[in-house]
Design a protein around this motif. Structure first.
Motif, PDB file in Angstrom:
ATOM      1  N   SER A  79       0.821  -1.217   0.000  1.00 38.61           N
ATOM      2  CA  SER A  79       0.000   0.000   0.000  1.00 38.61           C
ATOM      3  C   SER A  79       0.849   1.259   0.000  1.00 38.61           C
ATOM      4  O   SER A  79       0.490   2.255  -0.637  1.00 38.61           O
TER       5      SER A  79
ATOM      6  N   GLY B  13      -4.993  -1.507  -8.141  1.00 39.11           N
ATOM      7  CA  GLY B  13      -5.773  -0.546  -7.381  1.00 39.11           C
ATOM      8  C   GLY B  13      -4.889   0.438  -6.652  1.00 39.11           C
ATOM      9  O   GLY B  13      -3.668   0.411  -6.772  1.00 39.11           O
TER      10      GLY B  13
ATOM     11  N   ARG C 218      -4.217   0.720   0.301  1.00 39.31           N
ATOM     12  CA  ARG C 218      -4.955   0.982   1.538  1.00 39.31           C
ATOM     13  C   ARG C 218      -5.143   2.478   1.807  1.00 39.31           C
ATOM     14  O   ARG C 218      -6.139   2.895   2.376  1.00 39.31           O
TER      15      ARG C 218
ATOM     16  N   SER D 195      -6.185   5.298   0.501  1.00 37.20           N
ATOM     17  CA  SER D 195      -6.925   5.902  -0.602  1.00 37.20           C
ATOM     18  C   SER D 195      -8.386   6.075  -0.235  1.00 37.20           C
ATOM     19  O   SER D 195      -8.915   5.378   0.643  1.00 37.20           O
TER      20      SER D 195
ATOM     21  N   ASP E  70     -10.654   5.363  -2.395  1.00 40.20           N
ATOM     22  CA  ASP E  70     -11.290   4.163  -2.948  1.00 40.20           C
ATOM     23  C   ASP E  70     -11.449   3.100  -1.867  1.00 40.20           C
ATOM     24  O   ASP E  70     -12.493   2.452  -1.774  1.00 40.20           O
ATOM     25  N   ARG E  71     -10.440   2.921  -1.076  1.00 36.49           N
ATOM     26  CA  ARG E  71     -10.480   1.918   0.004  1.00 36.49           C
ATOM     27  C   ARG E  71     -11.550   2.300   1.029  1.00 36.49           C
ATOM     28  O   ARG E  71     -12.319   1.470   1.467  1.00 36.49           O
TER      29      ARG E  71
ATOM     30  N   LYS F 183     -14.518   0.155  -0.111  1.00 37.19           N
ATOM     31  CA  LYS F 183     -14.000  -1.015   0.612  1.00 37.19           C
ATOM     32  C   LYS F 183     -13.168  -1.919  -0.301  1.00 37.19           C
ATOM     33  O   LYS F 183     -13.165  -3.130  -0.177  1.00 37.19           O
ATOM     34  N   GLU F 184     -12.484  -1.269  -1.249  1.00 41.39           N
ATOM     35  CA  GLU F 184     -11.657  -2.007  -2.207  1.00 41.39           C
ATOM     36  C   GLU F 184     -10.499  -2.661  -1.469  1.00 41.39           C
ATOM     37  O   GLU F 184      -9.893  -2.083  -0.584  1.00 41.39           O
ATOM     38  N   ASP F 185     -10.193  -3.896  -1.843  1.00 48.14           N
ATOM     39  CA  ASP F 185      -9.086  -4.610  -1.215  1.00 48.14           C
ATOM     40  C   ASP F 185      -7.803  -3.835  -1.370  1.00 48.14           C
ATOM     41  O   ASP F 185      -7.540  -3.233  -2.403  1.00 48.14           O
ATOM     42  N   ALA F 186      -6.973  -3.905  -0.317  1.00 45.12           N
ATOM     43  CA  ALA F 186      -5.695  -3.166  -0.358  1.00 45.12           C
ATOM     44  C   ALA F 186      -4.600  -4.031  -0.861  1.00 45.12           C
ATOM     45  O   ALA F 186      -4.229  -5.024  -0.652  1.00 45.12           O
TER      46      ALA F 186
END
Length: 147
Positions: A20, A132, A135, A137, A139-140, A144-147
């Motif tokens: 990340s 992506g 972590r 960001s 977006d996270r 809840k996008e995976d880091a």
């Protein structure tokens, strides 16, 4: 040989903790790299339009505005880590256009105004599409996008 394999596996696991942070640095370096070209375009969009027209680019004014808008939007979104995968795609297109219209005739070397830097940007942007924003960001936080 088994000890080497185990050591490598452990090293790989530990290195994963930097994923990340490396994605954050990648986003910030790209944002910084797009900032000056975006601001230059916006400071004299008519000159950019004329330049695009002199290279035979169709709809030079429209393309000048699209490139400037995409780059400046990219600066903001990459910095925040918001819609990272989405903004990376049009930025890749901007880099492809830059390579084929400006840099390709000069060869590879950045020192000769070649396509080296836009190619590196494309590769970095492709990494953001694939992995992506990481972590650290929006977006996270939002998706809840995976880091």
């Amino acid at each position: 040989m088994m000890a080497l394999k185990e050591a490598y596996i452990e090293f790989s696991r530990a290195a994963g903790y930097f994923k990340s942070v490396s994605l954050l640095f990648l986003r910030l370096i790209l944002a910084y790299g797009f900032y000056e070209p975006a601001m230059m375009k916006w400071s004299d969009i008519s000159a950019v339009s004329e330049w695009f027209g002199s290279m035979g680019m169709p709809f030079p004014t429209l393309n000048a505005y699209m490139a400037a808008t995409t780059e400046l939007t990219g600066v903001v979104l990459l910095t925040l880590g918001f819609l990272t995968r989405l903004i990376s795609v049009p930025l890749i297109v901007v880099m492809m256009v830059a390579i084929f219209t400006v840099h390709l005739p000069h060869g590879f070397s950045a020192g000769e105004n070649g396509f080296e830097i836009p190619l590196y940007y494309m590769i970095m942007l492709f990494a953001l599409v694939a992995h992506g924003p990481g972590r650290f960001s929006l977006d996270r936080m939002i998706f809840k996008e995976d880091a």
